[in-house]
Design a protein around this motif. Sequence first.
Motif, PDB file in Angstrom:
ATOM      1  N   LEU A 157       5.234  19.051  -5.248  1.00  0.00           N
ATOM      2  CA  LEU A 157       6.414  19.058  -4.800  1.00  0.00           C
ATOM      3  C   LEU A 157       7.205  18.969  -6.012  1.00  0.00           C
ATOM      4  N   PRO A 158       8.436  19.260  -6.150  1.00  0.00           N
ATOM      5  CA  PRO A 158       9.482  19.224  -7.279  1.00  0.00           C
ATOM      6  C   PRO A 158       9.626  17.580  -7.860  1.00  0.00           C
ATOM      7  N   ASN A 159       9.845  16.953  -6.627  1.00  0.00           N
ATOM      8  CA  ASN A 159      10.071  15.425  -6.867  1.00  0.00           C
ATOM      9  C   ASN A 159       9.904  14.837  -5.536  1.00  0.00           C
ATOM     10  N   ILE A 160      10.055  13.583  -5.324  1.00  0.00           N
ATOM     11  CA  ILE A 160      10.055  13.105  -4.112  1.00  0.00           C
ATOM     12  C   ILE A 160      11.376  12.263  -3.532  1.00  0.00           C
ATOM     13  N   TYR A 161      12.467  12.961  -3.963  1.00  0.00           N
ATOM     14  CA  TYR A 161      13.778  12.520  -3.704  1.00  0.00           C
ATOM     15  C   TYR A 161      14.221  13.092  -2.389  1.00  0.00           C
ATOM     16  N   SER A 162      15.278  12.853  -1.772  1.00  0.00           N
ATOM     17  CA  SER A 162      15.856  13.385  -0.426  1.00  0.00           C
ATOM     18  C   SER A 162      14.686  13.706   0.565  1.00  0.00           C
ATOM     19  N   HIS A 163      14.957  15.246   1.077  1.00  0.00           N
ATOM     20  CA  HIS A 163      14.015  15.344   2.040  1.00  0.00           C
ATOM     21  C   HIS A 163      12.574  15.618   1.781  1.00  0.00           C
ATOM     22  N   TYR A 164      12.510  15.712   0.536  1.00  0.00           N
ATOM     23  CA  TYR A 164      11.008  15.954  -0.039  1.00  0.00           C
ATOM     24  C   TYR A 164       9.942  14.695   0.652  1.00  0.00           C
ATOM     25  N   ASN A 165      10.621  13.676   0.547  1.00  0.00           N
ATOM     26  CA  ASN A 165       9.623  12.551   1.098  1.00  0.00           C
ATOM     27  C   ASN A 165       9.602  12.595   2.417  1.00  0.00           C
ATOM     28  N   GLN A 166      10.415  13.158   3.298  1.00  0.00           N
ATOM     29  CA  GLN A 166      10.418  13.335   4.720  1.00  0.00           C
ATOM     30  C   GLN A 166       9.249  14.776   4.924  1.00  0.00           C
ATOM     31  N   ILE A 167       9.325  15.516   4.300  1.00  0.00           N
ATOM     32  CA  ILE A 167       8.212  16.688   4.223  1.00  0.00           C
ATOM     33  C   ILE A 167       7.073  15.974   3.968  1.00  0.00           C
ATOM     34  N   VAL A 168       6.885  15.020   3.136  1.00  0.00           N
ATOM     35  CA  VAL A 168       5.509  14.554   3.018  1.00  0.00           C
ATOM     36  C   VAL A 168       4.929  13.579   4.141  1.00  0.00           C
ATOM     37  N   ASP A 169       6.195  12.861   4.757  1.00  0.00           N
ATOM     38  CA  ASP A 169       5.672  12.049   6.020  1.00  0.00           C
ATOM     39  C   ASP A 169       5.003  12.750   6.973  1.00  0.00           C
ATOM     40  N   GLY A 170       5.767  14.298   7.220  1.00  0.00           N
ATOM     41  CA  GLY A 170       5.330  14.993   8.172  1.00  0.00           C
ATOM     42  C   GLY A 170       3.685  15.743   7.833  1.00  0.00           C
ATOM     43  N   ILE A 171       3.557  15.998   6.509  1.00  0.00           N
ATOM     44  CA  ILE A 171       2.123  16.447   6.121  1.00  0.00           C
ATOM     45  C   ILE A 171       1.124  15.228   6.351  1.00  0.00           C
ATOM     46  N   LEU A 172       1.715  14.101   5.974  1.00  0.00           N
ATOM     47  CA  LEU A 172       0.776  13.234   6.198  1.00  0.00           C
ATOM     48  C   LEU A 172       0.402  12.700   7.761  1.00  0.00           C
ATOM     49  N   LYS A 173       1.165  12.875   8.391  1.00  0.00           N
ATOM     50  CA  LYS A 173       0.928  12.885   9.888  1.00  0.00           C
ATOM     51  C   LYS A 173      -0.073  13.685  10.317  1.00  0.00           C
ATOM     52  N   ALA A 174       0.211  14.989  10.227  1.00  0.00           N
ATOM     53  CA  ALA A 174      -0.552  16.085  10.483  1.00  0.00           C
ATOM     54  C   ALA A 174      -2.111  15.990   9.808  1.00  0.00           C
ATOM     55  N   ALA A 175      -2.027  15.585   8.528  1.00  0.00           N
ATOM     56  CA  ALA A 175      -3.328  15.405   8.046  1.00  0.00           C
ATOM     57  C   ALA A 175      -4.156  14.446   8.371  1.00  0.00           C
ATOM     58  N   GLU A 176      -3.626  13.109   8.813  1.00  0.00           N
ATOM     59  CA  GLU A 176      -4.264  12.037   9.256  1.00  0.00           C
ATOM     60  C   GLU A 176      -5.063  12.430  10.574  1.00  0.00           C
ATOM     61  N   GLU A 177      -4.226  13.204  11.311  1.00  0.00           N
ATOM     62  CA  GLU A 177      -4.896  13.619  12.777  1.00  0.00           C
ATOM     63  C   GLU A 177      -6.076  14.497  12.590  1.00  0.00           C
ATOM     64  N   GLU A 178      -6.355  15.170  11.517  1.00  0.00           N
ATOM     65  CA  GLU A 178      -7.424  15.877  11.255  1.00  0.00           C
ATOM     66  C   GLU A 178      -8.392  15.455  10.113  1.00  0.00           C
ATOM     67  N   HIS A 179      -8.222  14.308   9.655  1.00  0.00           N
ATOM     68  CA  HIS A 179      -8.891  13.519   8.783  1.00  0.00           C
ATOM     69  C   HIS A 179      -8.923  14.204   7.303  1.00  0.00           C
ATOM     70  N   TYR A 180      -7.834  14.717   7.158  1.00  0.00           N
ATOM     71  CA  TYR A 180      -7.643  15.286   5.722  1.00  0.00           C
ATOM     72  C   TYR A 180      -7.105  14.369   4.817  1.00  0.00           C
ATOM     73  N   HIS A 181      -7.471  14.275   3.453  1.00  0.00           N
ATOM     74  CA  HIS A 181      -7.026  13.580   2.304  1.00  0.00           C
ATOM     75  C   HIS A 181      -6.253  14.247   1.426  1.00  0.00           C
ATOM     76  N   LEU A 182      -4.943  13.492   1.223  1.00  0.00           N
ATOM     77  CA  LEU A 182      -3.934  14.315   0.382  1.00  0.00           C
ATOM     78  C   LEU A 182      -4.038  13.862  -0.931  1.00  0.00           C
ATOM     79  N   ILE A 183      -3.890  14.673  -1.851  1.00  0.00           N
ATOM     80  CA  ILE A 183      -3.616  14.615  -3.382  1.00  0.00           C
ATOM     81  C   ILE A 183      -2.309  15.098  -3.730  1.00  0.00           C
ATOM     82  N   ILE A 184      -1.303  14.241  -3.943  1.00  0.00           N
ATOM     83  CA  ILE A 184       0.143  14.504  -3.921  1.00  0.00           C
ATOM     84  C   ILE A 184       0.634  14.487  -5.522  1.00  0.00           C
TER      85      ILE A 184
END
Length: 755
Positions: free
Chosen positions: A66-93
């Motif tokens: 990501l460019p940074n974790i300001y504003s809507h970028y942290n919400q994008i990460v929230d969505g990625i985390l939600k979908a990743a956890e469903e399928e047991h993927y681990h994130l490196i951010i």
Amino acid sequence: MSNIRDVAKLANVSVSTVSNIINNKNNVSSAVYKNVMEAIETLNYTPNLLARNLKTNKIKFIGVILPNIYSHYNQIVDGILKAAEEEHYHLIIKTANDMKNYENMVLEELIDLGVKGILIITCNATNTGIFDSILSKKIPIVFLERIIKDKDYNSISFDNFNTIYEITENLLNGFMLTHSDEEREIVLVTGHTEFSSEKECENGFKMAFEKHSGNCRNNILHVSLNREYSFKQILYFISQMDKIPDCFITSNEVLAENLIEILGVLNKKSEIYSLSGDSWYKFDNRQGTVKLKRNATRLGIEGMNLLIKNLNSPILFENKQILLKNERENSEMVYKPTTITDTKKEKINLLLLDGPMSEAMLKLIPNFEDHFGVSVDYRKCHYIDLYNSIIESNKMGKSDFDVFLIDLPWIKEFVESGCLLKIDDFIKNDNDEFLLNFNENVRKTFIDYSSSVYTFPLMVGVQMMFYRRDLLEDTKIQWMFYKEYGIELKPPKTWSEFNLVAKFFTRKYNSNSPTEYGTCIAGLNPTGIIEEFLPRQWSYNGRIITGDGEFVINSIENIKALNSLCETYRYCPVESIDYWWDDQIDKFVKGNVAFINTYNSHVSNIYDRQVANMFNNIKSDAIPGNASVLGGWVFGINKYSKYPKESYEFMKWACSNSLSVHNTLLGGFVPKNNVVDNSRLSLAYPWMENISTYLDTERKKQTIRNKKGKILDMNLFEKILADGILDAVAGRKSPEETLSAVKDKFEQIVLGSTS
């Protein structure tokens, strides 16, 4: 720190045997498995995921840049985390701060770590060589927000063009309507156009101006998207202007926040319209600031899901370019200044159920009183008293109360007996889309009655199954279950499966169970135990009465359903026969129970991190049998109300889009589309993600009429049935004896009401 060799040595097995067990390859004897698991527990051994992945590349890591974790970028990460956890993927951010060289370095680092795929908001759209190189290694990439033109790469982006075009068009139309000779100015503040997201903003802005002519001047300021750098650039730009522009439009919230700060420093005012992420906020005291919401959480979810599809089918997968349209809410005319007379402050009186739902709504009452100039008083009473009070009010023609809170099973009776005022004319005069904002199934069930409208739903209760995900996904527990029953451990879909799994997780029947009880009913008489029975009844195709008026409560189907409930109780705390839903949930959140079936409207504590011990381990699913009781409460106007217009406005206010999310957060569930589709809410309350599907499985309770067609008091029938069910569950009578006795009593009531 212990390693895998230490485990193997203590368990007296090979390293490969330990590895097979850790990786769920359990083709070993029960004695060996037990020895290895005990060694792991004794040594407190935890595999190092990164080290294992560098060696085997079997752990499912996903790189996110990501460019940074300001504003809507942290919400994008929230969505990625939600979908990743469903399928047991681990994130490196990682964040690259829009520095091209650093982004390239991060990409190389992620490849070296063995990531399976990459999600990226890139600042390097012109250097496609590095992306082609990664793709050639069979590592899929999904580009988020900023896409690369003329390349068939996976991507998902916001519809910035149309959002900026529409707001600019609306502003220009507003300026034209003023017929002012004064020149007006709108400034677009956006990032550099090498980013497609910023270029689309500029294109939408320019397109709107191309359609208009007149005394409006446009200006476009390109700045860094870095918070600190852009502050300086915007300040210099404004300080060189002779006059502060009438409006600013910004391409993200960081730029808008800088503008707010700068205008405050200069003691100047201007309207600011800012692209933002998703939010449930409706009220903002910062005058002149408007957020143009985009579903950033959904973009993260869909981006991760797109990557997972690519990973699951690398050969047949076709790349996709997705444009995430902004969802438009239907118009609602709620806050209308001319609605209520200003000459006298009227008072309306509410008759409410005493409980959390009413408490949540009452906390918001000051908003209604301030906007409409109408004061609100109320009386709260218990369930049966509420029903009887409404009946009494209608019989006596009383106007003591203007608005009733009504349980779903009562609606038909109250409409047919003339308790409620028809509100079709009010709705017609409003000429808005208020009703369309309710879920379609809810409109059919709670609102439309004989082509007329009498009620608005304040809360819908959906029965769902909640379970401990950590237990079902524990390899040791899975192995134990398979050894015992020869089938896979998974969320049960039938009541037979439910009872089998509940037995396995009850320590009385399985000394190795991690929980004391498999499940916990809410058996309080009458409502609790009735709504434990009905889903089982419907699942076995039972019913209470036929269309011809014959009672069939003692049918084979109903006996099977009651037998199933009696078995379920064996896997519950003994005292749960007297539990209400809140007691049942309290037992679950403390970790003593593996599964419960309960209503969404009571589960806020499940997702309260201060209360629940295992927030991240709780999952929801459809209730077994896929047939659940539809519950809910509506507002209706007393036919004898002295203030029907004010009462209607109150009902509409209480169920409006403006307050529906607030009500849901306070523990209710107003069944509006803006609640059901809210990605931020689904992060706080994960059960909401599939709420539309759950609503499709809901059924209404049957009503009973006498020979003259009059609806009889269902509370009386429910009490008789509940008493009988509890006799069977407690073992005082057999299900056959119980249901035959219930049938006899039902027939006597109907006969007595007709004679």
